[in-house]
Design an enzyme around this catalytic site. Structure first.
Site, PDB file in Angstrom:
ATOM      1  N   ASP A 212       0.809  -0.795  -0.364  1.00  0.00           N
ATOM      2  CA  ASP A 212      -0.024   0.119   0.091  1.00  0.00           C
ATOM      3  C   ASP A 212       0.752   1.188  -0.195  1.00  0.00           C
ATOM      4  O   ASP A 212       1.857   1.563   0.266  1.00  0.00           O
ATOM      5  CB  ASP A 212      -1.052  -0.529   1.479  1.00  0.00           C
ATOM      6  N   HIS A 259       1.200  -0.215   7.525  1.00  0.00           N
ATOM      7  CA  HIS A 259       0.992   1.349   7.184  1.00  0.00           C
ATOM      8  C   HIS A 259       2.007   2.656   8.172  1.00  0.00           C
ATOM      9  O   HIS A 259       2.117   2.258   9.312  1.00  0.00           O
ATOM     10  CB  HIS A 259      -0.299   2.135   7.440  1.00  0.00           C
ATOM     11  N   CYS A 367      -4.417   9.111   5.904  1.00  0.00           N
ATOM     12  CA  CYS A 367      -5.197   7.740   5.306  1.00  0.00           C
ATOM     13  C   CYS A 367      -7.011   8.599   4.410  1.00  0.00           C
ATOM     14  O   CYS A 367      -6.611   7.868   3.052  1.00  0.00           O
ATOM     15  CB  CYS A 367      -6.653   7.295   5.974  1.00  0.00           C
TER      16      CYS A 367
END
Length: 383
Positions: A212, A259, A367
């Site tokens: 990601d 993350h 986010c």
């Protein structure tokens, strides 16, 4: 305007704010449990982390569990997203929105698996903007496999204006595609729920790249990339080859499970917001020497109380997930007064914004946004 975004702090001109329309459920299946494994832990009375729910172990794959999300929470999330968008517009930022998830689009199916679909909420995850290039990253959760399709009209506009547009190799995402060693040998969050052995599939090709964009910290011409699994490592190798000569990629080992934007954010050149000094010390040398604001420990009353069976997807440090509008101005959750005070003490202008159910939906302001145009360029901040 033309796509241009090299860092996390220079003057923000254009941004995409996510959508929660038709968010109806979470699906407990292998990819979901692996991604959130640090938070989907069973309660342990010897642990101090009060924020984890009690959950049962994953069932058979044939018994897929779609856990409904209360409509009231989704409605309030949509209200808060609109508030975030309005705040950004009030600060002179052009705000784009993705296409909404149609109510009738309940499932995504590939030759190898099927999964429920979630809306394009946490936009930061599946798109990495580096300078003048859009890079669609290989997803880590099956239900988000085609999420970037909701951004295609906007990507088309930037492409026509001169942007590069790249899609990293898409994984088949069978059970055998996932590196399970991380969840079996280490975790930042404590004991995790059992992860079963992968089920064989005719589509197996072995461990694949999955990664990601929120695993990256952008610092001008430098990118700090968190690597916790072989999936991540393969993807970062791809990035290194693809970006050679344009960007320098610095690997950090297991800074978190995936993350890092609730672990460390760069607020301006020379200043970091970090969860702990240990996090900052693990960064590349050029960054570890920057000044740091250590986020204060969140308090219980900063968060709504939910039923015991609520699926809590993030730690309380989710409010560290702030969004900088420029080097002096930062958007912070109004429900995190300790963090507001810490940032104001560092002479930053704090803009409080409401975001109630961040722990149910797995994201904060960083986010929920994808900054596509900032003033900064490919400066060298680390040497």
């Amino acid at each position: 305007m033309r796509l241009n975004s090299y860092d996390e702090w220079s003057r923000l001109r254009e941004v995409v704010v996510g959508s929660a329309e038709n968010y109806v459920s979470h699906e407990r299946e292998l990819s979901f449990d692996l991604f959130f494994h640090d938070n989907l832990a069973q309660d342990n009375p010897t642990r101090s982390e009060w924020y984890y729910p009690r959950l049962t172990a994953r069932r058979e794959e044939s018994d897929r569990r779609r856990l409904p999300v209360a409509r009231a929470y989704v409605d309030e999330l949509n209200e808060d997203l609109e508030g975030l968008a309005d705040t950004l517009r009030g600060l002179g930022v052009t705000v784009h929105r993705p296409l909404a998830l149609p109510a009738e689009t309940a499932e995504v199916t590939t030759p190898a698996w099927s999964a429920s679909v979630v809306p394009p909420l946490n936009l930061r995850d599946n798109t990495l903007v580096l300078g003048d290039e859009i890079i669609e990253t290989p997803p880590m959760i099956r239900s988000r496999y085609f999420e970037t399709q909701f951004l295609k009209p906007l990507f088309q506009e930037y492409f026509r204006a001169g942007a590069r547009w790249t899609t990293m190799p898409r994984p088949l995402m069978t059970d055998a595609s996932f590196d399970l060693s991380y969840v079996r040998t280490a975790t930042a969050g404590g004991p995790t729920e059992p992860v079963e052995d992968p089920r064989p599939s005719p589509w197996d090709v072995g461990v694949e790249m999955m990664f990601d964009a929120a695993q990256c910290l952008r610092v001008g011409r430098d990118i700090v990339a968190n690597v916790s699994t072989e999936n991540h490592a393969l993807a970062v190798t791809w990035l290194e080859r693809h970006l050679e000569g344009r960007f320098r990629v610095h690997r950090v080992d297991r800074l978190s499970d995936s993350h890092i934007d609730s672990m460390v954010l760069a607020l301006r050149p020379g200043l970091l917001l970090v969860r702990s000094h240990e996090v900052a010390d693990a960064l590349p040398a050029g960054l570890s020497r920057w000044d740091r604001i250590v986020a204060p420990t969140p308090q219980r009353n900063n968060f709504p109380r939910y039923d015991d069976d609520a699926l809590i997807l993030t730690s309380p440090f989710i409010d560290l997930n702030v969004l900088s509008v420029d080097e002096e101005t930062v958007l912070v959750n109004e429900a995190s007064p300790e963090l507001v005070r810490a940032l104001e003490a560092a002479k930053l202008t704090v803009v409080p914004v409401r975001h109630r159910h961040r722990r149910l939906f797995g994201g904060g302001f960083h986010c929920f946004t994808l900054d596509t145009v900032r003033d900064g360029g490919p400066e060298d901040y680390l040497t």
